[in-house]
Design a protein around this motif. Structure first.
Motif, short mmCIF file in Angstrom:
data_model
loop_
_atom_site.label_atom_id
_atom_site.label_comp_id
_atom_site.label_asym_id
_atom_site.label_seq_id
_atom_site.Cartn_x
_atom_site.Cartn_y
_atom_site.Cartn_z
N ARG A 131 82.62 49.03 44.92
CA ARG A 131 82.27 49.71 45.94
C ARG A 131 82.36 48.77 47.36
O ARG A 131 82.31 47.48 47.55
N ILE A 132 82.99 49.33 48.75
CA ILE A 132 83.58 47.94 49.09
C ILE A 132 82.53 48.74 50.63
O ILE A 132 82.29 50.15 51.01
N HIS A 133 81.90 47.51 51.28
CA HIS A 133 80.80 48.14 52.36
C HIS A 133 80.28 46.97 53.45
O HIS A 133 80.76 46.36 53.33
N GLY A 134 79.81 47.51 54.31
CA GLY A 134 80.09 46.42 55.65
C GLY A 134 79.61 47.80 57.24
O GLY A 134 78.80 48.50 57.36
N GLY A 173 77.18 52.40 63.03
CA GLY A 173 78.52 51.50 62.08
C GLY A 173 78.30 51.33 61.06
O GLY A 173 79.92 50.28 60.50
N ARG A 174 77.72 51.41 59.86
CA ARG A 174 77.76 51.12 58.72
C ARG A 174 78.65 52.09 57.79
O ARG A 174 78.22 53.11 58.00
N PHE A 175 79.51 51.70 56.46
CA PHE A 175 80.05 52.45 55.98
C PHE A 175 80.31 51.72 54.75
O PHE A 175 79.90 51.25 54.93
N GLU A 176 79.97 52.50 53.87
CA GLU A 176 80.77 52.50 52.55
C GLU A 176 82.23 53.59 52.00
O GLU A 176 82.31 54.30 52.09
N GLY A 215 81.53 43.01 63.09
CA GLY A 215 81.55 43.51 61.86
C GLY A 215 82.04 42.82 60.99
O GLY A 215 82.05 41.51 60.98
N HIS A 216 81.68 42.65 59.78
CA HIS A 216 81.71 42.02 58.37
C HIS A 216 82.22 42.90 56.98
O HIS A 216 81.52 44.22 57.75
N VAL A 217 83.01 42.86 56.40
CA VAL A 217 83.67 43.38 55.17
C VAL A 217 82.89 43.17 53.52
O VAL A 217 83.24 41.53 53.55
#
Length: 432
Positions: A131-134, A173-176, A215-217
């Motif tokens: 899982r990649i998220h940020g 702006g959040r994503f997964e 932002g961050h990941v």
């Protein structure tokens, strides 16, 4: 006896009766000493391999066609030591079971690294779930790509790609993004993780160098988020040392060879290539690139003329012959479309030169006479029209005012402010 080997003889003696404990401890201790000595020899041999790789790296640098002028020789040793930093983190410290991203920043530059991007690398096990998220932050785009092997070194392929438009991003702006085993049911934000995948790369792209949060990941191995990572054994560290040595030797040699074979041997200096659709070579769909190499005599400049296009991201940069980006935080070796001054004829003119000509769109070579130039067009739905192909012209510095419509120069204070703003963004982007 070293504490790291205690488990060998304690575990062995537990099977014996209490009356034989003393004899057992003596026999098992001798066995443990033998095993530990073998582990030490393995570690020492692996470290010798690492030392040999470092010596080979220096030999490769010194024998490269890029090892020319004093500035190029200095850059060659910097290239070697940057690749040492990269190889230690990638080979010794990263783990696909407990992944954290390795970030390529202004300290570790390689492979024609784009000054407008923050690159994040993590090893992954093919077929496993991650899982990649940020949060997107001030990045204008983000993309995820999987690699099997090392295609940049001619030994692998692009194993999967998820572009910005395919990544669900909420109002904050959040994503997964989910890396899933082959055969999993398709769903938004998911990318199939083939069995031969070895690496995932995330690119954060900054078309505007603002002072907003960058932002961050992050990445997690699904199902292992709470697992405790046990210390590596001597054999595991030895294997990691050898992998570090392999990465170091490969990385030092591959990039100057890439420039020599893909740039300098295929066209003359100061001439730009036709636009290339990178997806035809396993690259990103919708990304077109124009490239070339420069050789600018003292007192001259290479003038690039480009036009605004429909690309969602448009930029250019220069590198040295080791394929490392030049100074983009404390200098102006790259420009995005939004950073560039538009001339009175509706085109962009960028000046590549060692000496500052005063024009706003100056890409400083840092004293290098030779290097490469890359122009990127992302998010293109059609090919770049021939009228929009970039043009390059070698001129004397004193000829620039007549060649650039509406030519003007910045004051020393304005140039300093231009650099100050760039530095502030890079500090924030990399938390440096």
């Amino acid at each position: 006896m070293q504490s790291g080997c205690n488990h060998l003889w304690v575990r062995g003696c537990s099977a014996f009766r209490r009356g034989a404990a003393a004899a057992c401890l003596g026999i098992a201790a001798l066995h443990a000493q033998t095993v530990c000595a073998a582990e030490e020899d393995t570690l020492s041999a692996a470290f010798e391999d690492f030392q040999r790789a470092l010596q080979q790296a220096e030999s490769d640098v010194r024998s490269s066609p890029a090892f020319g002028s004093d500035a190029e020789r200095a850059a060659g040793y910097q290239h070697m030591l940057r690749m040492l930093l990269k190889s230690i983190e990638a080979g010794m410290l990263q783990d696909a079971r407990y992944p954290f991203f390795r970030v390529m920043d202004m300290h570790v530059r390689e492979g024609g690294d784009n000054p407008d991007q923050r690159y994040l690398f993590a090893p992954v096990e093919g077929g496993a779930a991650y899982r990649i998220h940020g949060e997107l932050g001030s990045a204008s785009r983000i993309e995820v790509q999987l690699y099997a092997g090392e295609p940049w070194a001619g030994a692998g392929r692009s194993a999967g790609y998820l572009g910005f438009e395919a990544i669900p991003i909420d109002a904050e702006g959040r994503f997964e993004v989910y890396l899933e085993p082959p055969g999993a049911a398709p769903r938004p934000g998911a990318l199939s993780n083939p069995e031969d995948t070895t690496t995932v790369v995330v690119r954060q792209i900054y078309a505007d160098w603002t002072q907003d949060a960058p932002g961050h990941v992050h990445i997690d191995r699904t199902g292992m988020e709470g697992d405790v990572r046990l210390p590596d054994t001597g054999a595991e560290v030895a294997a990691r040392l050898r992998e570090t040595a392999r990465i170091l030797e490969q990385s030092v040699a591959v990039w100057p060879a890439f420039v020599e074979q893909r740039y300098r041997q295929v066209r003359e200096a100061n001439v730009l290539s036709p636009p290339l659709d990178t997806s035809t070579l396993g690259g990103v769909k919708g990304r077109w690139m124009v490239s070339g190499h420069f050789d600018i005599p003292p007192g001259h400049a290479l003038l690039l003329r480009t036009t605004p296009t429909s690309a969602r991201y448009q930029a250019l940069q220069i590198t040295d012959l080791w394929f490392a980006s030049l100074e983009y935080a404390n200098g102006t070796a790259s420009f995005t479309r939004s950073q560039s001054t538009l001339a009175s004829d509706g085109a962009y003119y960028h000046v590549i030169a060692a000496q500052d000509p005063g024009y706003p769109n100056w890409l400083g070579t840092g004293g290098l006479q030779r290097g490469t130039v890359l122009l990127r067009y992302d998010g293109m739905t059609t090919a770049l029209a021939e009228d929009d192909w970039p043009q390059a012209t070698l001129l004397k510095l004193e000829e620039l005012p007549a060649a650039i419509p509406g030519f003007f120069v910045l004051s020393a204070a304005e140039r300093a402010e231009q650099v100050r703003a760039r530095r502030a963004h890079v500090q924030r982007r990399f938390s440096r």
